[in-house]
Design a protein around this motif. Structure first.
Motif, PDB file in Angstrom:
ATOM      1  N   THR A 284       2.386 -11.696 -16.967  1.00 36.45           N
ATOM      2  CA  THR A 284       2.523 -11.972 -15.448  1.00 36.45           C
ATOM      3  C   THR A 284       2.484 -10.854 -14.581  1.00 36.45           C
ATOM      4  N   PHE A 285       1.736 -10.928 -13.596  1.00 40.53           N
ATOM      5  CA  PHE A 285       1.314  -9.849 -12.946  1.00 40.53           C
ATOM      6  C   PHE A 285       1.962  -9.934 -11.442  1.00 40.53           C
ATOM      7  N   GLY A 286       2.314  -8.506 -10.904  1.00 40.85           N
ATOM      8  CA  GLY A 286       2.612  -8.547  -9.762  1.00 40.85           C
ATOM      9  C   GLY A 286       1.364  -8.775  -8.485  1.00 40.85           C
ATOM     10  N   GLN A 287       1.762  -8.455  -7.372  1.00 41.69           N
ATOM     11  CA  GLN A 287       0.650  -8.732  -6.290  1.00 41.69           C
ATOM     12  C   GLN A 287      -0.201  -7.467  -6.308  1.00 41.69           C
ATOM     13  N   GLY A 288       0.393  -6.436  -6.936  1.00 43.79           N
ATOM     14  CA  GLY A 288      -0.605  -4.987  -6.497  1.00 43.79           C
ATOM     15  C   GLY A 288      -0.025  -4.137  -5.297  1.00 43.79           C
ATOM     16  N   THR A 289      -0.308  -2.999  -5.728  1.00 41.86           N
ATOM     17  CA  THR A 289      -0.122  -1.976  -4.704  1.00 41.86           C
ATOM     18  C   THR A 289      -1.601  -1.080  -4.501  1.00 41.86           C
ATOM     19  N   ILE A 290      -1.857  -0.926  -3.340  1.00 41.52           N
ATOM     20  CA  ILE A 290      -3.124   0.000  -3.093  1.00 41.52           C
ATOM     21  C   ILE A 290      -2.913   1.397  -3.072  1.00 41.52           C
ATOM     22  N   LEU A 291      -3.055   2.035  -3.661  1.00 42.30           N
ATOM     23  CA  LEU A 291      -2.930   3.491  -3.708  1.00 42.30           C
ATOM     24  C   LEU A 291      -4.018   4.394  -3.222  1.00 42.30           C
TER      25      LEU A 291
ATOM     26  N   GLN B  12      -0.614  12.483  -0.512  1.00 36.93           N
ATOM     27  CA  GLN B  12      -1.624  13.598  -0.442  1.00 36.93           C
ATOM     28  C   GLN B  12      -1.943  14.084  -1.764  1.00 36.93           C
ATOM     29  N   GLU B  13      -3.095  14.638  -2.085  1.00 37.79           N
ATOM     30  CA  GLU B  13      -3.465  15.109  -3.392  1.00 37.79           C
ATOM     31  C   GLU B  13      -2.548  16.283  -3.747  1.00 37.79           C
ATOM     32  N   GLY B  14      -2.119  16.039  -5.098  1.00 38.46           N
ATOM     33  CA  GLY B  14      -1.162  17.108  -5.681  1.00 38.46           C
ATOM     34  C   GLY B  14       0.197  16.652  -5.570  1.00 38.46           C
ATOM     35  N   ARG B  15       0.470  15.745  -4.744  1.00 41.20           N
ATOM     36  CA  ARG B  15       2.056  15.286  -4.565  1.00 41.20           C
ATOM     37  C   ARG B  15       2.246  14.236  -5.589  1.00 41.20           C
ATOM     38  N   ILE B  16       3.254  13.707  -5.674  1.00 38.17           N
ATOM     39  CA  ILE B  16       3.691  12.693  -6.352  1.00 38.17           C
ATOM     40  C   ILE B  16       3.676  11.109  -5.952  1.00 38.17           C
ATOM     41  N   SER B  17       3.092  10.223  -6.813  1.00 33.67           N
ATOM     42  CA  SER B  17       2.745   8.933  -6.363  1.00 33.67           C
ATOM     43  C   SER B  17       3.726   7.884  -7.045  1.00 33.67           C
ATOM     44  N   ILE B  18       4.742   7.369  -6.454  1.00 35.30           N
ATOM     45  CA  ILE B  18       5.915   6.540  -6.992  1.00 35.30           C
ATOM     46  C   ILE B  18       5.305   4.910  -6.556  1.00 35.30           C
TER      47      ILE B  18
ATOM     48  N   SER C 168       0.823  -0.978  -0.029  1.00 37.88           N
ATOM     49  CA  SER C 168       0.127   0.017  -0.041  1.00 37.88           C
ATOM     50  C   SER C 168       0.608   1.379   0.029  1.00 37.88           C
ATOM     51  N   LEU C 169       0.240   2.313  -0.357  1.00 36.33           N
ATOM     52  CA  LEU C 169       0.997   3.635  -0.506  1.00 36.33           C
ATOM     53  C   LEU C 169      -0.197   4.864  -0.065  1.00 36.33           C
ATOM     54  N   SER C 170       0.138   5.559   0.649  1.00 35.20           N
ATOM     55  CA  SER C 170      -0.794   6.874   0.871  1.00 35.20           C
ATOM     56  C   SER C 170      -0.174   8.244   0.585  1.00 35.20           C
TER      57      SER C 170
END
Lengths: 118, 116
Positions: B105-112, B14-20, B10-12
């Motif tokens: 072939t997929f990874g397990q996923g990241t919840i953003l 803030q709006e407007g910031r960068i998600s990596i 998971s990754l949290s």
């Protein structure tokens, strides 16, 4: 709606029963893929068809699983004698594959069929 | 044998910031990489892809970077919006493998989660 459709969206069954799912791909797509997704995991490849020919099956696809695409259009996935471990989301995806065409891999997925085996 | 791994569940942001979002792979035969986004009760939706002959591909707010030597790719979302909140899957394909063309072939996923 011209996307990939799957039916049913949800299926609850008792252990030992047989179930069948249907996938209708995008009409001009000649390749159709089946994936299975369990909780907390990404989709895992099960099998795929080019037109009506089943070209590859994963070792995840036990003898209880069978898939068909009789006329190269819609496909069915049948699970016989269901087990609780079969509970998962079953996803279908399609793509137009051209030997001499652009090499795109962007598969279009349906909404999935969620199977619960009690 | 997990050939594609997303090590952050998971990754949290803030709006407007960068998600990596990050993804690692082990199979050297993979030559095409994709990111999919998935909302609850829906199938995965294609987001962006990159061929192994490139190291960067950009589409609007989304950029994918590929580091072949490290067998690592990342998805950057700038600026992040609340509507981006979803599960993101990294996927890989070995297009040179003949009849296996297109098998992902997929990874397990990241919840953003993007907070307003």
């Amino acid at each position: 709606d011209t996307g990939v459709s799957q039916d049913p969206r949800h299926k609850i069954t008792k252990r030992g029963q047989n179930v069948t799912f249907r996938c209708d791909p995008i009409s001009e797509h000649n390749r159709l893929y089946w994936y299975r997704q369990t909780l907390g995991q990404g989709p895992e490849f099960l099998t795929y068809f080019q037109n009506e020919a089943q070209l590859e099956k994963s070792r995840l696809l036990s003898d209880r699983f069978s898939a068909e695409r009789p006329k190269g259009s819609f496909s069915t996935l049948e699970i016989q004698r269901t087990e609780q471990g079969d509970s998962a989301m079953y996803l279908c995806a399609s793509i137009r594959f051209q030997v001499l065409g652009p090499s795109y891999n962007e598969q279009f997925f349906g909404p999935g069929t969620r199977l619960t085996v009690l | 044998d997990q050939q594609v791994k997303q090590n952050s569940p998971s990754l949290s942001v803030q709006e407007g910031r960068i998600s990596i979002l990050n993804c690692d792979y082990t199979n050297s035969m993979f030559d095409y990489f994709l990111w999919y986004k998935k909302y609850p009760a829906e199938g995965p939706t294609f987001l962006i892809s990159i061929s192994s002959i490139k190291d960067k591909n950009e589409d609007g707010r989304f950029t994918v970077f590929l580091n072949k030597s490290a067998k690592h790719l990342s998805l950057h979302i700038v600026p992040s919006q609340p509507g981006d909140s979803a599960v993101y899957f990294c996927a890989a394909s070995a297009r040179r493998s003949g009849t296996s063309y297109g098998k992902l072939t997929f990874g397990q996923g990241t919840i953003l989660t993007v907070h307003p």
